[in-house]
Each structure stands twice: as C-alpha cells, then as structure tokens.
Design an enzyme around this catalytic site. Structure first.
Site, PDB file in Angstrom:
ATOM      1  N   SER A  26     106.102  30.932 118.880  1.00 10.59           N
ATOM      2  CA  SER A  26     106.232  32.228 118.952  1.00 10.59           C
ATOM      3  C   SER A  26     105.364  33.214 118.352  1.00 10.59           C
ATOM      4  CB  SER A  26     107.526  32.609 118.494  1.00 10.59           C
ATOM      5  OG  SER A  26     107.982  32.198 117.323  1.00 10.59           O
ATOM      6  N   THR A  58     102.683  33.198 124.475  1.00  9.16           N
ATOM      7  CA  THR A  58     103.663  32.669 123.705  1.00  9.16           C
ATOM      8  C   THR A  58     104.858  33.647 123.769  1.00  9.16           C
ATOM      9  OG1 THR A  58     104.480  32.037 121.212  1.00  9.16           O
ATOM     10  CG2 THR A  58     103.011  33.795 121.384  1.00  9.16           C
ATOM     11  N   TYR A  59     105.945  33.713 123.076  1.00 11.27           N
ATOM     12  CA  TYR A  59     106.941  34.741 123.291  1.00 11.27           C
ATOM     13  C   TYR A  59     107.102  35.443 121.573  1.00 11.27           C
ATOM     14  CZ  TYR A  59     109.789  30.855 121.083  1.00 11.27           C
ATOM     15  OH  TYR A  59     110.174  29.836 120.328  1.00 11.27           O
ATOM     16  N   GLY A  74     103.839  27.874 115.291  1.00 14.79           N
ATOM     17  CA  GLY A  74     103.660  26.824 116.143  1.00 14.79           C
ATOM     18  C   GLY A  74     102.207  26.405 116.267  1.00 14.79           C
ATOM     19  N   ALA A  75     102.024  25.761 117.575  1.00  9.39           N
ATOM     20  CA  ALA A  75     100.826  25.382 117.802  1.00  9.39           C
ATOM     21  C   ALA A  75      99.626  26.429 117.978  1.00  9.39           C
ATOM     22  CB  ALA A  75     100.875  24.468 119.340  1.00  9.39           C
ATOM     23  N   ALA A  76     100.084  27.512 118.509  1.00  9.70           N
ATOM     24  CA  ALA A  76      99.054  28.570 118.680  1.00  9.70           C
ATOM     25  C   ALA A  76      98.684  29.019 117.141  1.00  9.70           C
ATOM     26  CB  ALA A  76     100.031  29.845 119.178  1.00  9.70           C
TER      27      ALA A  76
END
EC number: 4.1.1.11
Length: 133
Positions: A26, A58-59, A74-76
């Site tokens: 996110s 993403t969100y 996260g991964a981002a």
C-alpha cells in the site's frame, strides 16, 4: 454502453517521506489529502516516481490525521527512496458519452506535502523546446 477508464484525480509532486519494506503493501496518505483527491481507503492507485522514473500500482491506506507523511509500503518500497517526488493517480470508469465533459481533479502539494492548490486538470503540455520556426 461503452465505458472508458479516465483519470479521476491525482496528487501531484508529493514527497515520499518513508519506505517500509516490512509493511504488507500500500501507500499511506493523510486523510485530508485522500479526501480532497477523492481517493478512498483501499482504492487502487498508480504511483509514478518523478525522481526515479519507476511506476507501480498499489492501494491507498489512511495515515494519521494531520500527518504529511507519504509512506510506500511492502515490495513497492524497493521502487522509492525517501525524498523522491511522486504523482499518485486514481482512475474511474465513465460512460463514453460523458467523457468530453469529465474534468479530473489535481491536488498540488508543497515540498512538505501540505495542500497548496486544488483545480481541474488542464489539457495541453507546454513545450520546453523552442519552436524552430
């Protein structure tokens, strides 16, 4: 009936304040910016990194009230560095016959992610290259 995916709103030139690899994913945005950009919690957003040239989807999740943090989770988080400038964009589906009247909202923030201006998107790009004529 045909629908088109259109830009709904964007937060322009926000500054990433944190990148948290250990969070589940996110992008964390203040409730104030989410409201003026008409982005709901858990709504899909595109993030375009002006500084690094990376793009990802993403969100959005709601940050703390009054906060100016923009945290990619996260991964981002591998795709940003604190200090990077980003555009956070949301989209909507619009009936084709309504597209001509559609005006996306642009939310401008200052270097500290404080609200500076809200206005409709203006069509047209100013060329930085002089006309050779």
């Amino acid at each position: 009936m045909a629908y088109r995916k259109m830009l709904k709103s964007k937060i322009h030139r926000a500054c990433v304040t944190q990148a948290d690899l250990d969070y589940e994913g996110s992008i964390t945005i203040s409730p104030e910016l989410l409201k003026v950009a008409n982005i709901l919690p858990y709504e899909a957003v595109n993030v375009w990194n002006i500084t690094a040239g990376t793009r990802f989807e993403t969100y959005a999740i709601t940050g703390e009230k009054g906060s100016t943090d923009i945290c990619v989770n996260g991964a981002a988080a591998h795709l940003v560095t604190p200090g990077d400038l980003v555009i956070i964009a949301s989209f909507t589906q619009i009936l084709e016959e309504d597209c001509a009247a559609h005006e996306p909202t642009v939310v401008f923030v200052d270097q500290f992610n404080r609200l500076k201006e809200i206005r409709p998107e203006r069509i047209g790009v100013k060329s930085r290259i002089p006309n050779p004529a």
